[in-house]
Design an enzyme around this catalytic site. Structure first.
Site, PDB file in Angstrom:
ATOM      1  N   SER A  87      -4.801   6.492  16.714  1.00  0.00           N
ATOM      2  CA  SER A  87      -3.520   6.995  17.222  1.00  0.00           C
ATOM      3  C   SER A  87      -2.671   7.592  16.111  1.00  0.00           C
ATOM      4  CB  SER A  87      -2.754   5.897  17.963  1.00  0.00           C
ATOM      5  OG  SER A  87      -2.257   4.915  17.075  1.00  0.00           O
ATOM      6  N   ASN A  95      -2.094   4.607   3.094  1.00  0.00           N
ATOM      7  CA  ASN A  95      -2.355   3.696   4.217  1.00  0.00           C
ATOM      8  C   ASN A  95      -1.039   3.374   4.903  1.00  0.00           C
ATOM      9  OD1 ASN A  95      -3.986   1.936   5.849  1.00  0.00           O
ATOM     10  ND2 ASN A  95      -3.092   0.201   4.754  1.00  0.00           N
ATOM     11  N   HIS A 150       0.741   0.244   7.297  1.00  0.00           N
ATOM     12  CA  HIS A 150       0.565  -1.163   7.675  1.00  0.00           C
ATOM     13  C   HIS A 150       1.713  -1.570   8.593  1.00  0.00           C
ATOM     14  CE1 HIS A 150      -0.862  -5.261   7.270  1.00  0.00           C
ATOM     15  NE2 HIS A 150       0.394  -5.650   7.069  1.00  0.00           N
ATOM     16  N   VAL A 202      -5.175  -5.693  -1.505  1.00  0.00           N
ATOM     17  CA  VAL A 202      -4.956  -5.401  -0.084  1.00  0.00           C
ATOM     18  C   VAL A 202      -3.462  -5.267   0.213  1.00  0.00           C
ATOM     19  CG1 VAL A 202      -5.242  -6.278   2.264  1.00  0.00           C
ATOM     20  CG2 VAL A 202      -7.091  -6.554   0.593  1.00  0.00           C
TER      21      VAL A 202
END
Length: 205
Positions: A18, A112, A114, A149
Protein backbone atom coordinates in the site's frame (compact mmCIF):
# COMPACT_ATOMS: atom_id res chain seq x y z
CA UNK A 1 23.36 13.51 -11.74
CA UNK A 2 22.10 15.81 -14.49
CA UNK A 3 18.97 17.86 -13.88
CA UNK A 4 17.18 16.05 -16.70
CA UNK A 5 17.74 12.59 -15.25
CA UNK A 6 15.10 11.37 -12.84
CA UNK A 7 16.21 9.59 -9.71
CA UNK A 8 15.54 5.89 -10.01
CA UNK A 9 13.71 4.24 -7.13
CA UNK A 10 13.87 0.54 -6.35
CA UNK A 11 10.94 -0.61 -4.21
CA UNK A 12 11.13 -3.74 -2.05
CA UNK A 13 7.92 -5.28 -0.73
CA UNK A 14 6.59 -8.54 0.66
CA UNK A 15 2.83 -7.97 0.72
CA UNK A 16 0.11 -5.74 -0.67
CA UNK A 17 2.40 -2.74 -1.06
CA UNK A 18 0.00 0.00 0.00
CA UNK A 19 2.88 2.41 0.64
CA UNK A 20 4.33 1.54 -2.77
CA UNK A 21 0.94 2.35 -4.33
CA UNK A 22 0.83 5.68 -2.47
CA UNK A 23 4.29 6.56 -3.79
CA UNK A 24 3.40 5.49 -7.34
CA UNK A 25 0.21 7.55 -7.19
CA UNK A 26 2.12 10.59 -5.89
CA UNK A 27 4.52 10.32 -8.82
CA UNK A 28 1.66 9.88 -11.30
CA UNK A 29 -0.23 12.95 -10.10
CA UNK A 30 2.91 15.09 -9.91
CA UNK A 31 3.06 15.68 -6.17
CA UNK A 32 6.33 13.70 -6.03
CA UNK A 33 8.59 14.86 -8.83
CA UNK A 34 12.11 14.23 -10.08
CA UNK A 35 11.95 10.48 -9.69
CA UNK A 36 10.56 7.31 -11.19
CA UNK A 37 10.05 3.77 -9.97
CA UNK A 38 12.58 1.74 -11.91
CA UNK A 39 11.77 -1.68 -10.47
CA UNK A 40 9.66 -3.36 -7.79
CA UNK A 41 11.26 -6.38 -6.14
CA UNK A 42 9.75 -8.93 -3.77
CA UNK A 43 10.89 -11.94 -1.81
CA UNK A 44 7.39 -13.42 -2.20
CA UNK A 45 6.51 -14.67 -5.69
CA UNK A 46 2.78 -13.93 -5.45
CA UNK A 47 2.94 -10.73 -3.40
CA UNK A 48 -0.09 -8.58 -4.29
CA UNK A 49 2.20 -5.57 -4.57
CA UNK A 50 3.91 -7.13 -7.57
CA UNK A 51 0.57 -7.46 -9.36
CA UNK A 52 -0.22 -3.84 -8.53
CA UNK A 53 3.12 -2.79 -10.02
CA UNK A 54 2.54 -4.83 -13.16
CA UNK A 55 -0.87 -3.18 -13.60
CA UNK A 56 0.97 0.15 -13.63
CA UNK A 57 3.38 -1.08 -16.30
CA UNK A 58 6.36 -1.16 -13.94
CA UNK A 59 9.22 -3.64 -14.06
CA UNK A 60 8.93 -6.33 -11.41
CA UNK A 61 11.14 -9.19 -10.26
CA UNK A 62 10.67 -11.82 -7.54
CA UNK A 63 13.51 -13.52 -5.71
CA UNK A 64 11.99 -16.02 -3.30
CA UNK A 65 13.79 -15.92 0.04
CA UNK A 66 12.33 -19.00 1.71
CA UNK A 67 15.00 -21.64 2.07
CA UNK A 68 17.72 -19.44 0.58
CA UNK A 69 20.70 -18.37 2.72
CA UNK A 70 20.41 -14.69 3.63
CA UNK A 71 23.71 -13.72 2.04
CA UNK A 72 22.80 -15.44 -1.22
CA UNK A 73 19.34 -13.91 -1.36
CA UNK A 74 20.57 -10.41 -0.58
CA UNK A 75 23.29 -10.75 -3.21
CA UNK A 76 20.59 -11.43 -5.80
CA UNK A 77 18.59 -8.40 -4.68
CA UNK A 78 21.67 -6.16 -4.74
CA UNK A 79 22.51 -7.34 -8.25
CA UNK A 80 18.96 -6.66 -9.45
CA UNK A 81 18.95 -3.15 -7.98
CA UNK A 82 22.34 -2.38 -9.52
CA UNK A 83 21.19 -3.71 -12.89
CA UNK A 84 18.37 -1.16 -12.79
CA UNK A 85 20.81 1.63 -11.75
CA UNK A 86 18.89 2.43 -8.59
CA UNK A 87 19.57 5.69 -6.78
CA UNK A 88 17.35 5.14 -3.75
CA UNK A 89 16.00 1.92 -2.21
CA UNK A 90 12.49 2.14 -0.74
CA UNK A 91 11.34 -0.51 1.73
CA UNK A 92 7.55 -0.72 1.53
CA UNK A 93 6.47 -3.57 3.76
CA UNK A 94 9.56 -5.64 3.05
CA UNK A 95 9.44 -8.21 5.83
CA UNK A 96 13.10 -9.10 6.04
CA UNK A 97 16.00 -7.65 7.98
CA UNK A 98 18.65 -6.50 5.52
CA UNK A 99 22.13 -7.94 5.84
CA UNK A 100 25.11 -5.66 6.54
CA UNK A 101 26.34 -6.33 3.00
CA UNK A 102 23.04 -5.05 1.58
CA UNK A 103 23.18 -1.88 3.65
CA UNK A 104 26.81 -1.25 2.73
CA UNK A 105 25.90 -1.62 -0.95
CA UNK A 106 23.58 1.41 -0.70
CA UNK A 107 25.00 3.64 2.05
CA UNK A 108 22.51 6.29 3.21
CA UNK A 109 20.33 5.35 0.25
CA UNK A 110 17.79 3.01 1.87
CA UNK A 111 14.56 4.34 3.39
CA UNK A 112 12.00 2.56 5.55
CA UNK A 113 8.71 3.48 7.17
CA UNK A 114 7.65 2.12 10.55
CA UNK A 115 4.21 2.41 12.19
CA UNK A 116 5.34 3.99 15.45
CA UNK A 117 7.09 7.09 16.71
CA UNK A 118 10.58 5.62 16.92
CA UNK A 119 12.47 4.90 19.07
CA UNK A 120 9.25 3.76 20.77
CA UNK A 121 7.89 0.36 19.76
CA UNK A 122 10.38 -0.93 17.17
CA UNK A 123 9.95 -4.32 15.54
CA UNK A 124 6.76 -6.22 14.83
CA UNK A 125 3.22 -5.35 15.97
CA UNK A 126 4.10 -1.75 16.79
CA UNK A 127 0.45 -0.68 16.96
CA UNK A 128 -0.36 -3.44 19.45
CA UNK A 129 2.72 -2.50 21.46
CA UNK A 130 1.46 1.10 21.67
CA UNK A 131 -2.00 0.02 22.80
CA UNK A 132 -0.67 -2.47 25.33
CA UNK A 133 1.61 0.18 26.78
CA UNK A 134 -1.20 2.69 27.11
CA UNK A 135 0.40 5.26 24.82
CA UNK A 136 -1.69 8.37 24.21
CA UNK A 137 -0.11 9.09 20.83
CA UNK A 138 1.16 6.82 18.08
CA UNK A 139 2.20 7.53 14.52
CA UNK A 140 4.75 6.65 11.88
CA UNK A 141 8.41 7.29 11.20
CA UNK A 142 10.36 7.46 7.93
CA UNK A 143 14.05 6.83 8.52
CA UNK A 144 17.29 5.88 6.87
CA UNK A 145 18.17 2.21 7.29
CA UNK A 146 21.30 1.18 9.12
CA UNK A 147 22.48 -2.16 10.47
CA UNK A 148 20.19 -2.10 13.53
CA UNK A 149 16.45 -2.74 13.31
CA UNK A 150 14.30 0.43 13.10
CA UNK A 151 17.27 2.50 14.19
CA UNK A 152 18.54 4.80 11.41
CA UNK A 153 18.38 8.59 11.33
CA UNK A 154 14.79 9.86 11.39
CA UNK A 155 13.70 11.95 8.40
CA UNK A 156 10.15 12.77 9.48
CA UNK A 157 7.37 11.59 11.75
CA UNK A 158 3.58 11.94 11.79
CA UNK A 159 1.60 11.81 15.04
CA UNK A 160 -1.72 9.98 15.42
CA UNK A 161 -3.73 10.31 18.68
CA UNK A 162 -4.71 7.05 20.34
CA UNK A 163 -8.46 7.11 21.03
CA UNK A 164 -10.03 5.35 23.99
CA UNK A 165 -12.07 3.18 21.65
CA UNK A 166 -9.12 2.17 19.48
CA UNK A 167 -8.19 -1.41 18.84
CA UNK A 168 -5.27 -2.61 16.78
CA UNK A 169 -7.29 -2.50 13.55
CA UNK A 170 -8.62 1.04 13.94
CA UNK A 171 -5.31 2.48 15.11
CA UNK A 172 -3.41 0.74 12.31
CA UNK A 173 -5.79 2.15 9.71
CA UNK A 174 -5.35 5.73 10.92
CA UNK A 175 -1.58 5.37 11.09
CA UNK A 176 -1.56 3.94 7.57
CA UNK A 177 -3.34 7.03 6.26
CA UNK A 178 -0.47 9.12 7.60
CA UNK A 179 2.13 6.72 6.22
CA UNK A 180 0.75 7.25 2.73
CA UNK A 181 1.35 11.00 3.07
CA UNK A 182 4.62 10.83 4.95
CA UNK A 183 6.55 8.46 2.69
CA UNK A 184 6.32 10.51 -0.55
CA UNK A 185 7.18 13.64 1.43
CA UNK A 186 10.23 11.99 2.95
CA UNK A 187 11.41 10.75 -0.44
CA UNK A 188 11.11 14.27 -1.83
CA UNK A 189 13.16 15.63 1.06
CA UNK A 190 15.95 13.12 0.52
CA UNK A 191 16.01 13.56 -3.25
CA UNK A 192 16.26 17.34 -2.83
CA UNK A 193 19.68 16.88 -1.24
CA UNK A 194 18.97 19.88 0.97
CA UNK A 195 19.79 18.20 4.26
CA UNK A 196 22.61 16.94 6.41
CA UNK A 197 22.79 14.47 9.28
CA UNK A 198 24.64 15.27 12.48
CA UNK A 199 24.71 13.09 15.61
CA UNK A 200 21.60 11.18 14.49
CA UNK A 201 19.78 14.41 13.67
CA UNK A 202 18.35 15.12 10.23
CA UNK A 203 18.71 18.84 9.52
CA UNK A 204 17.57 20.89 6.56
CA UNK A 205 20.37 22.79 4.87
Amino acid sequence: MSEARKARLGVLLSGRGSNFIAIADAIAKGSLTGCEIAVVLSNIADAPGLAAAQERGLATEAYVSKGVPRAEHDARMIAALNAHEIDLVILAGYMRVLSPDFIRAFPDRILNIHPSLLPSFPGLDAQKQALDYGAKVAGCTVHFVDEAVDHGVIILQRVVPVEDADDETSLSARILEQEHQAYPEAIARVLSGRYRTEDRRYRLS
